[in-house]
Write a protein that holds these residues in place. Structure first.
Motif, mmCIF file in Angstrom:
data_model
loop_
_atom_site.group_PDB
_atom_site.id
_atom_site.type_symbol
_atom_site.label_atom_id
_atom_site.label_comp_id
_atom_site.label_asym_id
_atom_site.label_seq_id
_atom_site.Cartn_x
_atom_site.Cartn_y
_atom_site.Cartn_z
ATOM 1 N N SER A 176 0.959 -1.214 0.089
ATOM 2 C CA SER A 176 0.018 0.165 0.074
ATOM 3 C C SER A 176 0.744 1.282 0.023
ATOM 4 O O SER A 176 2.181 1.210 0.516
ATOM 5 N N VAL A 177 0.327 2.515 -0.487
ATOM 6 C CA VAL A 177 0.777 3.692 -0.447
ATOM 7 C C VAL A 177 0.064 4.683 0.342
ATOM 8 O O VAL A 177 -1.332 4.866 -0.260
ATOM 9 N N SER A 178 0.592 5.493 0.925
ATOM 10 C CA SER A 178 -0.331 6.468 1.496
ATOM 11 C C SER A 178 0.074 7.934 0.972
ATOM 12 O O SER A 178 1.270 8.165 0.830
ATOM 13 N N PHE A 179 -0.895 8.933 1.149
ATOM 14 C CA PHE A 179 -0.706 10.316 1.049
ATOM 15 C C PHE A 179 -1.398 10.973 2.402
ATOM 16 O O PHE A 179 -2.357 11.016 2.589
ATOM 17 N N HIS A 180 -0.570 11.407 3.091
ATOM 18 C CA HIS A 180 -0.661 12.369 4.028
ATOM 19 C C HIS A 180 -1.256 13.617 3.602
ATOM 20 O O HIS A 180 -0.510 14.526 3.058
ATOM 21 N N VAL A 181 -2.475 14.100 4.060
ATOM 22 C CA VAL A 181 -3.276 15.217 3.439
ATOM 23 C C VAL A 181 -3.262 16.023 4.429
ATOM 24 O O VAL A 181 -2.954 17.311 4.420
ATOM 25 N N GLN A 182 -4.190 15.812 5.695
ATOM 26 C CA GLN A 182 -4.305 16.940 6.887
ATOM 27 C C GLN A 182 -4.809 18.065 6.392
ATOM 28 O O GLN A 182 -4.462 19.165 6.713
ATOM 29 N N GLN A 183 -6.153 18.027 5.483
ATOM 30 C CA GLN A 183 -6.700 19.308 5.108
ATOM 31 C C GLN A 183 -8.317 18.998 5.476
ATOM 32 O O GLN A 183 -8.924 18.096 5.778
ATOM 33 N N ILE A 184 -8.729 20.381 5.874
ATOM 34 C CA ILE A 184 -10.180 20.337 6.120
ATOM 35 C C ILE A 184 -10.923 20.378 4.725
ATOM 36 O O ILE A 184 -10.686 21.292 3.954
ATOM 37 N N VAL A 185 -12.080 19.618 4.751
ATOM 38 C CA VAL A 185 -12.860 19.601 3.370
ATOM 39 C C VAL A 185 -14.076 19.734 3.712
ATOM 40 O O VAL A 185 -14.653 19.330 4.909
ATOM 41 N N GLN A 186 -15.071 20.242 2.615
ATOM 42 C CA GLN A 186 -16.308 20.348 2.879
ATOM 43 C C GLN A 186 -17.126 20.182 1.673
ATOM 44 O O GLN A 186 -16.532 20.694 0.615
ATOM 45 N N GLY A 187 -18.148 19.708 1.499
ATOM 46 C CA GLY A 187 -19.043 19.538 0.373
ATOM 47 C C GLY A 187 -18.672 18.630 -0.522
ATOM 48 O O GLY A 187 -17.772 17.455 -0.155
ATOM 49 N N ASP A 188 -18.543 18.850 -1.679
ATOM 50 C CA ASP A 188 -17.971 18.013 -2.754
ATOM 51 C C ASP A 188 -16.648 18.165 -2.838
ATOM 52 O O ASP A 188 -15.936 19.178 -2.912
ATOM 53 N N VAL A 189 -15.899 16.949 -3.044
ATOM 54 C CA VAL A 189 -14.405 17.068 -2.958
ATOM 55 C C VAL A 189 -14.028 16.052 -4.150
ATOM 56 O O VAL A 189 -14.650 14.769 -4.377
ATOM 57 N N LEU A 190 -13.029 16.680 -5.014
ATOM 58 C CA LEU A 190 -12.456 15.541 -6.119
ATOM 59 C C LEU A 190 -11.011 15.237 -5.738
ATOM 60 O O LEU A 190 -10.143 16.259 -5.517
ATOM 61 N N ILE A 191 -10.701 14.230 -5.893
ATOM 62 C CA ILE A 191 -9.383 13.701 -5.901
ATOM 63 C C ILE A 191 -8.798 13.289 -7.273
ATOM 64 O O ILE A 191 -9.531 12.229 -7.587
ATOM 65 N N ARG A 192 -7.548 13.532 -7.512
ATOM 66 C CA ARG A 192 -7.086 13.129 -8.681
ATOM 67 C C ARG A 192 -5.542 12.613 -8.451
ATOM 68 O O ARG A 192 -4.906 13.457 -7.839
ATOM 69 N N CYS A 193 -5.231 11.269 -8.865
ATOM 70 C CA CYS A 193 -4.103 10.934 -8.961
ATOM 71 C C CYS A 193 -3.132 10.636 -10.054
ATOM 72 O O CYS A 193 -3.774 10.065 -10.960
ATOM 73 N N ARG A 194 -2.140 11.156 -10.076
ATOM 74 C CA ARG A 194 -1.259 11.507 -11.400
ATOM 75 C C ARG A 194 0.246 10.824 -11.039
ATOM 76 O O ARG A 194 0.665 10.546 -10.022
ATOM 77 N N HIS A 195 0.587 10.126 -12.263
ATOM 78 C CA HIS A 195 2.046 9.831 -12.333
ATOM 79 C C HIS A 195 3.057 10.302 -12.946
ATOM 80 O O HIS A 195 2.684 11.086 -14.023
ATOM 81 N N LEU A 196 4.199 10.820 -12.192
ATOM 82 C CA LEU A 196 5.274 11.859 -13.174
ATOM 83 C C LEU A 196 6.169 10.645 -13.585
ATOM 84 O O LEU A 196 6.851 9.953 -13.082
ATOM 85 N N THR A 197 6.499 10.658 -15.181
ATOM 86 C CA THR A 197 7.240 9.784 -15.630
ATOM 87 C C THR A 197 8.770 10.454 -15.522
ATOM 88 O O THR A 197 8.910 11.456 -15.131
ATOM 89 N N ALA A 198 9.647 9.397 -16.184
ATOM 90 C CA ALA A 198 11.071 9.809 -15.972
ATOM 91 C C ALA A 198 11.460 10.949 -16.869
ATOM 92 O O ALA A 198 12.404 11.598 -16.694
ATOM 93 N N LYS A 199 10.563 11.325 -17.848
ATOM 94 C CA LYS A 199 10.597 12.564 -18.786
ATOM 95 C C LYS A 199 9.655 13.560 -18.265
ATOM 96 O O LYS A 199 9.718 14.501 -18.905
#
Length: 221
Positions: A176-199
Motif C-alpha cells: 500500500s501507498v499513503s498520502f498524508h493530507v491533513q486538510q479540512i474538506v467540506q461539500g463536494d471533493v474531487l481527488i486526482r492521482c497522477r504519475h510523473l514519468t522519468a521524462k
C-alpha cells in the motif's frame, strides 16, 4: 450534459431525471442505470458508470427514498491510502519474487474544491526517488473522464506542498501507498492521482469524488 463518450455522466443524469420525475415507474436509480446499460447493449451498469458516479447515484437515491439531504459539516481528511500502486511503469530493480511486482508508479495526489486545485501531496514511502530510477513506459490507459488514452503534459507538476522534482517510485511489491493530507474538506471533493514519468510528463491515473455530507464520523471510503 458535458460528457465525452455519452455514457457515464449522461446516463447518470438521465437515470436521476427519470427517477425524479417517476417516469415509466422508475423509482430506483440503480435499477434505472441497469436498464440504460441494457439499452446500450452493455452487460451491466458497471460497464456504464465509474465508482464515483455510482456513489453519487446512491446519494441521490437517499434523497429520493428517505428525503435525506446532505449536510455540509467540515471534516478533516487525514490521509488517502492506495491498497496497491497502479502499474504505469517499470521501476528500478528490486528483489521481488514476481515480475509484476517490479511495476508501479511515481504518484502524487491532487485535491480539488469547486474546480480549483487546493492541495498537492507526494506519496509517503521509503521507495527510491524518481530521479534515481530508470523507468520504462507501459501501455496503461487513463480511465478518468471516460477517456481511452492516457493524458500527459510536459510541464512539471505543481510544486506547492510537495517536492515535485524527487517523487518516490512505488512498486507493486511494496504494498500500500499513503498520502498524508491533513486538510479540512467540506461539500463536494474531487481527488486526482497522477504519475510523473522519468521524462517529467504528468499522466492522470484515476480520480474519485465524494460529498462530506454523506460521511459520518471516522469513516473510511
Amino acid at each position: 450534459v458535458h460528457c465525452l463518450t455519452g455514457k457515464g455522466r449522461t446516463s447518470t443524469v438521465v437515470a436521476a431525471f427519470l427517477c425524479w420525475m417517476a417516469e415509466a415507474q422508475f423509482t430506483d436509480i440503480v435499477e434505472t442505470l441497469e436498464y440504460i446499460a441494457h439499452c446500450k447493449q452493455l452487460k451491466s451498469a458497471d460497464d456504464l458508470i465509474i465508482p464515483s458516479q455510482r456513489r453519487y447515484a446512491s446519494y441521490f437515491q437517499n434523497m429520493l427514498s428517505d428525503n435525506i439531504r446532505p449536510s455540509q459539516p467540515p471534516l478533516l481528511l487525514s490521509r488517502i491510502v492506495l491498497s496497491t500502486p497502479p502499474k504505469f511503469a517499470r521501476g528500478p530493480s528490486q528483489e521481488f519474487d514476481k515480475e509484476q511486482d517490479q511495476w508501479g508508479c511515481a504518484p502524487y495526489l491532487q485535491l480539488f474544491k469547486g474546480g480549483k486545485l487546493v492541495f498537492t501531496a507526494p506519496a509517503t514511502t521509503t521507495a527510491p526517488k524518481l530521479e534515481e530510477t530508470k523507468e520504462e513506459s507501459t501501455p496503461a490507459t487513463d480511465k478518468e473522464e471516460g477517456t481511452d488514452q492516457a493524458s500527459a503534459t510536459t510541464t512539471k507538476p505543481p510544486a506547492s506542498n510537495s517536492n515535485a522534482s524527487a517523487l518516490p517510485f512505488c512498486h507493486v511489491g511494496h504494498g500500500s501507498v499513503s498520502f498524508h493530507v491533513q486538510q479540512i474538506v467540506q461539500g463536494d471533493v474531487l481527488i486526482r492521482c497522477r504519475h510523473l514519468t522519468a521524462k517529467r510528463q504528468r499522466v492522470s491515473m484515476f480520480r474519485a469524488a465524494f460529498h462530506t455530507g454523506y460521511i459520518g464520523g471516522r469513516h473510511v471510503l
